[in-house]
Write a protein that holds these residues in place. Structure first.
Motif, mmCIF file in Angstrom:
data_model
loop_
_atom_site.group_PDB
_atom_site.id
_atom_site.type_symbol
_atom_site.label_atom_id
_atom_site.label_comp_id
_atom_site.label_asym_id
_atom_site.label_seq_id
_atom_site.Cartn_x
_atom_site.Cartn_y
_atom_site.Cartn_z
ATOM 1 N N SER A 149 0.833 -1.206 0.000
ATOM 2 C CA SER A 149 0.000 0.000 0.000
ATOM 3 C C SER A 149 0.861 1.247 0.000
ATOM 4 O O SER A 149 0.528 2.245 -0.654
ATOM 5 C CB SER A 149 -0.906 0.011 1.223
ATOM 6 N N ILE A 150 1.963 1.201 0.746
ATOM 7 C CA ILE A 150 2.846 2.365 0.753
ATOM 8 C C ILE A 150 3.368 2.619 -0.656
ATOM 9 O O ILE A 150 3.402 3.773 -1.129
ATOM 10 C CB ILE A 150 4.012 2.150 1.735
ATOM 11 N N ASP A 151 3.736 1.551 -1.350
ATOM 12 C CA ASP A 151 4.226 1.737 -2.721
ATOM 13 C C ASP A 151 3.145 2.294 -3.626
ATOM 14 O O ASP A 151 3.406 3.164 -4.473
ATOM 15 C CB ASP A 151 4.715 0.391 -3.282
ATOM 16 N N ILE A 152 1.910 1.799 -3.430
ATOM 17 C CA ILE A 152 0.821 2.305 -4.269
ATOM 18 C C ILE A 152 0.633 3.804 -4.037
ATOM 19 O O ILE A 152 0.454 4.592 -4.973
ATOM 20 C CB ILE A 152 -0.490 1.548 -3.974
ATOM 21 N N ILE A 153 0.668 4.193 -2.767
ATOM 22 C CA ILE A 153 0.450 5.612 -2.471
ATOM 23 C C ILE A 153 1.549 6.452 -3.096
ATOM 24 O O ILE A 153 1.269 7.512 -3.685
ATOM 25 C CB ILE A 153 0.378 5.850 -0.953
ATOM 26 N N ASN A 154 2.783 5.981 -2.996
ATOM 27 C CA ASN A 154 3.862 6.766 -3.595
ATOM 28 C C ASN A 154 3.679 6.893 -5.102
ATOM 29 O O ASN A 154 3.870 7.971 -5.689
ATOM 30 C CB ASN A 154 5.216 6.105 -3.294
ATOM 31 N N TYR A 155 3.258 5.800 -5.739
ATOM 32 C CA TYR A 155 3.032 5.837 -7.181
ATOM 33 C C TYR A 155 1.927 6.816 -7.536
ATOM 34 O O TYR A 155 2.041 7.629 -8.452
ATOM 35 C CB TYR A 155 2.664 4.424 -7.663
ATOM 36 N N VAL A 156 0.834 6.731 -6.769
ATOM 37 C CA VAL A 156 -0.313 7.590 -7.079
ATOM 38 C C VAL A 156 0.063 9.059 -6.904
ATOM 39 O O VAL A 156 -0.303 9.916 -7.712
ATOM 40 C CB VAL A 156 -1.505 7.224 -6.173
ATOM 41 N N LEU A 157 0.816 9.344 -5.845
ATOM 42 C CA LEU A 157 1.189 10.741 -5.622
ATOM 43 C C LEU A 157 2.005 11.288 -6.787
ATOM 44 O O LEU A 157 1.927 12.473 -7.110
ATOM 45 C CB LEU A 157 1.976 10.868 -4.323
ATOM 46 N N ASP A 158 2.787 10.398 -7.409
ATOM 47 C CA ASP A 158 3.575 10.879 -8.538
ATOM 48 C C ASP A 158 2.747 11.043 -9.802
ATOM 49 O O ASP A 158 3.153 11.739 -10.726
ATOM 50 C CB ASP A 158 4.704 9.870 -8.842
ATOM 51 N N HIS A 159 1.587 10.364 -9.840
ATOM 52 C CA HIS A 159 0.865 10.354 -11.109
ATOM 53 C C HIS A 159 -0.520 10.964 -11.040
ATOM 54 O O HIS A 159 -1.343 10.710 -11.898
ATOM 55 C CB HIS A 159 0.716 8.905 -11.603
ATOM 56 N N VAL A 160 -0.797 11.746 -9.992
ATOM 57 C CA VAL A 160 -2.136 12.320 -9.894
ATOM 58 C C VAL A 160 -2.359 13.292 -11.043
ATOM 59 O O VAL A 160 -1.573 14.219 -11.225
ATOM 60 C CB VAL A 160 -2.318 13.059 -8.557
ATOM 61 N N PRO A 161 -3.409 13.099 -11.826
ATOM 62 C CA PRO A 161 -3.661 14.062 -12.901
ATOM 63 C C PRO A 161 -4.292 15.327 -12.359
ATOM 64 O O PRO A 161 -4.751 15.380 -11.237
ATOM 65 C CB PRO A 161 -4.656 13.307 -13.805
ATOM 66 N N GLY A 162 -4.284 16.345 -13.167
ATOM 67 C CA GLY A 162 -4.940 17.579 -12.743
ATOM 68 C C GLY A 162 -6.413 17.521 -13.090
ATOM 69 O O GLY A 162 -6.945 16.498 -13.512
ATOM 70 N N GLY A 163 -7.052 18.652 -12.929
ATOM 71 C CA GLY A 163 -8.442 18.714 -13.337
ATOM 72 C C GLY A 163 -9.378 18.764 -12.155
ATOM 73 O O GLY A 163 -8.963 18.893 -11.006
ATOM 74 N N PRO A 164 -10.668 18.667 -12.427
ATOM 75 C CA PRO A 164 -11.643 18.755 -11.333
ATOM 76 C C PRO A 164 -11.623 17.481 -10.507
ATOM 77 O O PRO A 164 -11.165 16.426 -10.966
ATOM 78 C CB PRO A 164 -12.980 18.898 -12.068
ATOM 79 N N TYR A 165 -12.130 17.601 -9.271
ATOM 80 C CA TYR A 165 -12.159 16.418 -8.419
ATOM 81 C C TYR A 165 -13.584 16.008 -8.094
ATOM 82 O O TYR A 165 -13.809 15.119 -7.308
ATOM 83 C CB TYR A 165 -11.375 16.645 -7.130
#
Lengths: 134, 558, 330
Positions: free
Chosen positions: B436-452
């Motif tokens: 899970s820690i690895d997933i979170i790190n990956y997601v933080l690097d790849h969060v797209p922009g735009g509306p939420y």
């Protein structure tokens, strides 16, 4: 019992814990800073409120009631029912409700848990001046 | 992996005449309405043809003059729902427990709350409602009147609802029945276990659920969809993000709402943070139950930074209120990313220490190795989910099989262990934390922009949806049915612990009494999640779970 | 010893009852603080400066609670057993030289080591009786477990205790303490370590704390006690810990004897006694924190398959080494 000979890792860890200072903090002498965005007690901006009643309708816990005050109808928050989900803030079309970082709300009197408009106004003002008391 | 088209075409080929209607509104979801009484054929066909199938749950819905039974069969990825209708005046249907034993508790649940009799069920009795509940009163029916409790108030609280802890029966025979009652200082949540013990060996156990029953499914019918997200969140404090994601996904599926990519990624972050803190909690509680208090305190100390991160992102440590229908409610500012990464990497280092402890500490190994064995064949038959299944070698993970949120774009591993004992289940969870820690790190690097978030109408179109997520304890399933108004017609929640508790019997039968703590805690029971159904004004007497180990063995010796 | 004012002062105040009580409360605080620091948390901190008054607060709280006797319990035994346990433990202290002399001076005699060990066993038996008389299944099981564990480990304990007696050539605690110009822990370290572990099982501490394990049998043999009686039992348990530590001190660490600087020797002897007991309690806590709780069958197996043979081996080793070590013995 076969592994008795190998020294468990825990032995070293316990020894090192003895030398560290404790992780727990002596509340209430020491208080932890609460991050901004924390869903604490409500702030109402009465000048923005248009008395639409969406907050009252959308509250999942039925914790908001609109009451008549001197100028207009304003919401009263029943903190004993509130679940602090801030759906009211989401539903408000004028962003008149916001969370504050005040969390020490426990009280022995029920009246203190019902945020009436006058109290809301003053708590808003107090928070601006940095006075975080109940 | 099976695709839903394969399953549907198989059903149509072999049982074409019995199929009334078949809908596939979404990829990996099919709803097949069978003629009355032919559900068994459909289910056995699916169970035999495809491997890795199981019954996820059975939902009963009151449709006025009929009761509709939905059998949600998971074929690993897709979920095929076999529907069957029974008339309300005579609600009877054949059981499927002979096909798959894991459906036993689900059928009891429907019997308890809707009054459907499952013919041929080995043990059809109450599951959730209390023993003194008035007969013939089925809360989940639309015509149920809460006044019946008032009228029967003098009957409530009868003898059967009072349990003496540690009652001993059958002193002359060698098998002694020991009831570990609701109140017990070591239990974290209330339930009742009736153990049958012979000497030092547990012969049988029967868990009694329902002590934390709050009537959430019925209450959900009285709140609007977006309000229900808050209600559903409070089913369980520990896995709250999973519940909100699951429910939101179900409603979004009904309403054909597409959430923005950024929302999917943010949901993933909160979901994984939820998983980390839940697994850490369990690790600590295991230490506590086994008498290893330093482990408990250290793990919970290292859990605090995770809670602080959650507080920073969502505004509260546990009940996040982050998800809503249409996306998430808050944005994640980039300046928080660094803080999150720092905490996560620190935790990763600490996890090496904890994994070392679980793997090598002699006293922990003594207590958990070879304890609570669940063979893979039993695991499949009982349809267990989550780390319990993965600890027995069954590779089952909704995040990979039925990808939701952003999981189809994130590389991660599914951890399985072949050892089938409590130790394996513990190791699965410990390693999942690191994943899970690895997933979170990956997601933080790849969060797209735009509306939420997208705006969502209050009313949802008519329809139904099955939504599944991988909660920390396993597969969580929500079934939502809408009738076109702003209020849901039926909400059904099947939490992972209900799927796993049926395996407790299998695990503990034949084991030593003294192994009960280690075995039970490795299932990670969360009874708040399990007991949430039907509308009941029950007084929540929190009882303490658990067992008397050794009571009998020493009583026999003395 | 003539029965006069000094006698009463010694028996009741110092180093008698009041001192023992205060000391065991202090040791309780110390134990909890040490355990907390090992778990990286604070321990008692709020009542009194650094939480020193916490044990007293706990006992005052217990005294204010309702005192219930279960209807089916044997009234006499239920009421008397806690008091008996406490009295026996306190009485055992009379044979431990605290300030260089016993509490009643010159009351030590050859063989009082055996008396002390017997008294400890009987006192533990009264604890068992207290649980047994409760007629509650949880208490019954807890009591039986206590006895199983205690009696099992008592035998190795006695065998280990023979080691120092053998080295010093006497069965009198006072003599054993006096003869340790070099503490026996340095002469026979194996006996010391094993004695500590066995003491851990006797006192019912982790990893042998099944009798007290909440997660399994509610509260063990103290389940039915509340109010004053519970206070008695808890104090008895605390004194038992101090007694065990004092036993270790006398047998292996030279008792109260240590370097005397200026002033009366009694004060220095008490000081060293306190320091050594605290050190032993620290070690007991440390050993306790390192392992998870063992199952009862593992405890029993460990006793009969490991501890018993090891104890005999240790004794044999001591006897064999005695000629080499006797010049070092005072």
């Amino acid at each position: 019992m076969a592994n008795k000979l190998r020294l468990p890792r825990m032995i070293r860890e316990i020894a090192s814990s003895l030398l560290k200072s404790p992780f727990t903090r002596e509340y209430p002498k020491v208080k932890v800073a609460v991050p901004e965005g924390f869903r604490g007690r409500h702030i109402l901006y009465p000048e923005r409120c248009i008395s639409c009643g969406l907050c009252e309708r959308d509250c999942p816990a039925n914790a908001i009631k609109l009451v008549e005050t001197a100028d207009k109808r304003l919401p009263v928050f029943h903190l004993d029912l509130c679940i602090f989900c801030y759906q009211c803030a989401d539903s408000c079309p004028r962003s008149a409700i916001e969370p504050s970082t005040l969390f020490e709300m426990s009280s022995t009197k029920k009246e203190e848990l019902i945020l009436k408009p006058k109290a809301l106004i003053s708590s808003y003002k107090n928070l601006l001046e940095g006075d975080d008391k109940k | 992996m099976t695709s839903v088209e394969e399953a549907v075409s198989l059903l149509k080929d072999k049982l074409g005449s019995k199929v009334i209607e078949c809908k596939t509104p979404k990829p990996r979801r099919a709803y097949v309405l069978m003629k009355s009484g032919y559900h068994r054929d459909a289910i056995s066909l699916l169970l035999e043809t495809f491997d890795e199938t199981g019954v996820s749950t059975i939902t009963g819905t009151d449709l006025g003059s009929e009761i509709e039974l939905n059998y949600h069969i998971r074929c690993r990825g897709p979920v095929v729902t076999i529907k069957n209708k029974v008339p309300k005046e005579k609600p009877q249907i054949m059981t499927i427990t002979d096909l798959i034993p894991g459906a036993a508790l689900y059928e009891r649940e429907v019997f308890d709350l809707l009054g459907v009799v499952f013919q041929g069920h080995p043990d059809l009795k109450r599951l959730i409602l209390s023993d003194d509940w008035p007969e013939g009163s089925y809360p989940l029916r639309k015509d149920w009147d809460p006044q019946i409790l008032e009228k029967n108030a003098h009957n409530l609280g009868g003898q059967s609802s009072i349990v003496n802890g540690g009652e001993v029966e059958g002193a002359t025979s060698s098998v002694v029945k020991v009831i570990v009652g609701p109140q017990h200082p070591a239990l974290h949540e209330p339930e009742r276990f009736s153990f049958k013990i012979d000497g030092e060996v547990v012969v049988d156990v029967e868990p009694r659920l329902g002590y934390v029953h709050r009537g959430i499914e019925k209450a959900a019918e009285r709140l609007m969809f977006f309000q229900d997200v808050h209600l559903v969140e409070r089913i369980c404090g520990i896995c709250n993000a999973a519940h909100t994601i699951c429910f939101s996904q179900a409603v979004e599926s009904i309403g054909n709402i597409e959430i923005p990519p950024k929302a999917r990624y943010l949901r993933t972050i909160i979901h994984e943070l939820n998983r980390i803190h839940s697994h850490l909690l369990l690790l600590g509680v295991t230490g506590f139950e086994l008498g290893y208090e330093p482990l408990f305190q250290y793990v919970w100390r290292d859990r605090e930074p995770v809670l602080d991160i959650i507080e920073m992102i969502t505004g509260n440590r546990l009940l996040t209120a982050f998800n809503t229908i249409g996306g998430v409610r808050r944005d994640l500012k980039p300046d928080i990313h660094e803080k999150i990464k720092k905490t996560m990497n620190k935790l990763k280092k600490q996890m090496r220490f904890y994994k070392n402890i679980i793997e090598e500490d002699p006293s922990l190994r003594l207590r958990t190795r070879g304890v609570g064995i669940l063979k893979p064949s039993s695991a499949k038959k009982l349809c267990v989910v989550g780390p319990v299944a993965r600890g027995s070698g069954i590779s089952m993970d909704i995040r990979r099989d039925d990808a939701y949120a952003a999981y189809d774009e994130i590389p991660f591993n599914v951890i399985t262990y072949e050892d089938c004992d409590s130790w394996a289940r513990l190791m699965v969870r410990a390693e999942e934390i690191v994943e899970s820690i690895d997933i979170i790190n990956y997601v933080l690097d790849h969060v797209p922009g735009g509306p939420y978030r997208v705006k969502v109408p209050r009313k949802q179109p008519e329809g139904e949806a099955v939504s599944r997520v991988e909660a920390p304890r396993g597969e969580l399933l929500h079934y939502v049915k809408s009738d076109g108004s702003a209020y849901p017609y039926r909400v059904k929640v099947r939490s992972p612990t209900l799927a796993n508790i049926i395996s407790f019997r299998e695990i503990i039968r034949g084991s030593y009494v003294a192994d009960i703590p280690a075995a039970l805690i490795s299932l990670d029971p969360c009874f708040s999640c399990t007991d949430r159904m039907a509308f009941v004004d029950v007084n929540n007497d929190r009882k303490w779970h658990w067992s008397l180990n050794d009571i009998k063995r020493l009583k026999k010796r003395s | 010893m003539p029965i006069d004012l000094v006698f009463f002062l010694r028996v009741l105040i110092f180093p008698g009852f009041a001192f023992l009580l205060a000391f065991s409360l202090f040791c309780d605080w110390f134990e909890r603080k040490v355990r907390a620091r090992m778990q990286n948390r604070m321990g008692p901190s709020y009542t009194g400066p650094i939480g020193l008054l916490q044990p007293i607060a706990d006992y005052i709280k217990l005294l204010t609670k309702e005192d219930i006797i279960p209807a089916q319990a044997s009234r006499l035994l239920f009421t008397v057993a806690p008091v008996l346990a406490l009295s026996l433990f306190v009485f055992t202290f009379y044979y431990i030289p605290i300030d260089g002399l016993n509490i009643i001076p010159n009351s030590s005699f050859e063989g009082d080591l055996i008396l002390v060990l017997v008294l400890i066993t009987i006192a533990e038996f009264t604890m068992f009786l207290s649980g047994w008389s409760s007629t509650n299944p949880y208490s019954g099981i807890g009591a039986t477990r206590v006895l199983t564990q205690f009696l099992g480990y008592d035998i190795p304990l006695i065998v280990f205790a023979i080691g120092p007696a053998f080295l010093s050539g006497s069965l009198s605690m006072a003599t054993i303490a006096k003869k340790q110009t070099v503490p026996f822990v340095a002469l026979t370290p194996w006996t010391f370590i094993l004695f500590l572990i066995t003491l851990q099982a006797e006192l019912g501490k982790d990893p042998f704390d099944i009798p007290h394990a909440e997660t399994e049998i509610v509260a063990g043999y103290v389940t039915e006690f509340s109010g004053r009686k519970l206070a008695f039992i808890e104090i008895a348990k605390d004194i038992q810990v101090v007694l065990g530590a004092a036993l270790v001190t006398v047998l292996f660490l030279g008792g109260p004897y240590g370097p005397v600087l200026l002033g009366p020797s009694a004060i220095w002897y008490t000081f060293w006694f306190i320091v050594k007991v605290l050190a032993v309690i620290f070690l007991l806590e440390y050993v306790g924190s390192v392992a998870a709780r063992l199952r009862i069958d593992q405890v029993v197996k460990a006793n009969w398959r490991l501890m018993m043979p090891i104890s005999l081996l240790a004794l044999a080793l001591t006897i064999v080494c005695e000629p080499l070590l006797s010049p070092l013995v005072g």
